[in-house]
Scaffold this active site. Sequence first.
Site, PDB file in Angstrom:
ATOM      1  N   GLU A  41       0.897  -1.352  -0.075  1.00 21.24           N
ATOM      2  CA  GLU A  41       0.054   0.099   0.116  1.00 21.24           C
ATOM      3  C   GLU A  41       0.962   1.259   0.028  1.00 21.24           C
ATOM      4  O   GLU A  41       1.739   1.406   0.984  1.00 21.24           O
ATOM      5  CB  GLU A  41      -0.913   0.133   1.348  1.00 21.24           C
ATOM      6  CG  GLU A  41      -1.713   1.263   1.307  1.00 21.24           C
ATOM      7  CD  GLU A  41      -2.348   1.318   2.777  1.00 21.24           C
ATOM      8  OE1 GLU A  41      -2.919   2.475   3.027  1.00 21.24           O
ATOM      9  OE2 GLU A  41      -2.563   0.287   3.385  1.00 21.24           O
ATOM     10  N   ARG A  45       0.765  10.191   1.292  1.00 23.93           N
ATOM     11  CA  ARG A  45       1.457  11.048   2.217  1.00 23.93           C
ATOM     12  C   ARG A  45       2.740  11.817   1.676  1.00 23.93           C
ATOM     13  O   ARG A  45       3.066  12.699   2.272  1.00 23.93           O
ATOM     14  CB  ARG A  45       1.731  10.329   3.448  1.00 23.93           C
ATOM     15  CG  ARG A  45       0.640   9.668   4.203  1.00 23.93           C
ATOM     16  CD  ARG A  45       1.038   9.099   5.558  1.00 23.93           C
ATOM     17  NE  ARG A  45      -0.153   8.394   6.102  1.00 23.93           N
ATOM     18  CZ  ARG A  45       0.060   7.865   7.402  1.00 23.93           C
ATOM     19  NH1 ARG A  45       1.165   7.812   8.167  1.00 23.93           N
ATOM     20  NH2 ARG A  45      -0.859   7.256   7.970  1.00 23.93           N
ATOM     21  N   THR A  69      -4.320   6.310   2.020  1.00 18.45           N
ATOM     22  CA  THR A  69      -4.388   7.744   2.406  1.00 18.45           C
ATOM     23  C   THR A  69      -5.021   8.431   1.127  1.00 18.45           C
ATOM     24  O   THR A  69      -4.948   9.624   0.515  1.00 18.45           O
ATOM     25  CB  THR A  69      -3.278   8.373   2.699  1.00 18.45           C
ATOM     26  OG1 THR A  69      -2.373   7.452   3.497  1.00 18.45           O
ATOM     27  CG2 THR A  69      -3.414   9.610   3.668  1.00 18.45           C
ATOM     28  N   LYS A 129     -10.899   0.042   6.929  1.00 22.07           N
ATOM     29  CA  LYS A 129      -9.509  -0.206   7.764  1.00 22.07           C
ATOM     30  C   LYS A 129      -9.834   0.456   8.982  1.00 22.07           C
ATOM     31  O   LYS A 129     -10.614   1.660   9.277  1.00 22.07           O
ATOM     32  CB  LYS A 129      -8.719   1.074   7.040  1.00 22.07           C
ATOM     33  CG  LYS A 129      -7.590   1.419   7.746  1.00 22.07           C
ATOM     34  CD  LYS A 129      -6.480   2.444   7.093  1.00 22.07           C
ATOM     35  CE  LYS A 129      -5.525   1.805   5.945  1.00 22.07           C
ATOM     36  NZ  LYS A 129      -4.489   2.340   5.815  1.00 22.07           N
TER      37      LYS A 129
END
Length: 214
Positions: A41, A45, A69, A129
Amino acid sequence: MSDVFDVISTIGVVPVIAIDSVEHAVPLADALLAGGLGVAEITFRTEAAADVMARLRDQRPELLLGAGTVLSPDQVKRAMDAGAAFALAPGFDPAVVAAAEAAGLPFAPGIMTPSDISLATARGCRLMKFFPATPAGGPSMLKNINAPFAHLRAKYIPTGGVTLDTMSEWLSLPEIAAVGGTWIAKPEDMRAGDWQAIEAKARAAVARAKELRG
């Protein structure tokens, strides 16, 4: 859940990676694959995220590539364009869920409360998540907030504070699809070019998941 998420559930652990340099993409992938970990993943960011995913798509297609994200519909599109096969977010945003659904991108929104779960499941999400997993109360917290929704057979990927030592506490819960591993490929290891450390941590995580799940 999608076939992609079934594969992730079989693996049991997803490395969650904030990568600064596109030049680190292939060495990172090679370290993960050498450690037996065929999924990653790549989080939005960093500014390099989309370019890293595109390079991995082109040069290491055997790696099951996800975007993390994902906070906006635009990032859903950027993840798809870069070759992501799935995406996750730290929170629940109905606009992002809708964008992922429209794009056909398997997507797991983030949850931390029963209200989050209620909103996500109402939109058809069955993989979520749990973030931040350890600060939010750990396995006991997730087990309890999921109880009213257990009949929906939802699954979760706890991320945030999970470690090799605590994997067993999470993977023993039937509602856990996999754990998110931020410890596997740390930014400082990539900056130092310590690919052997990442390979070793990937191998240890895969071995622990196999040990726990048989």
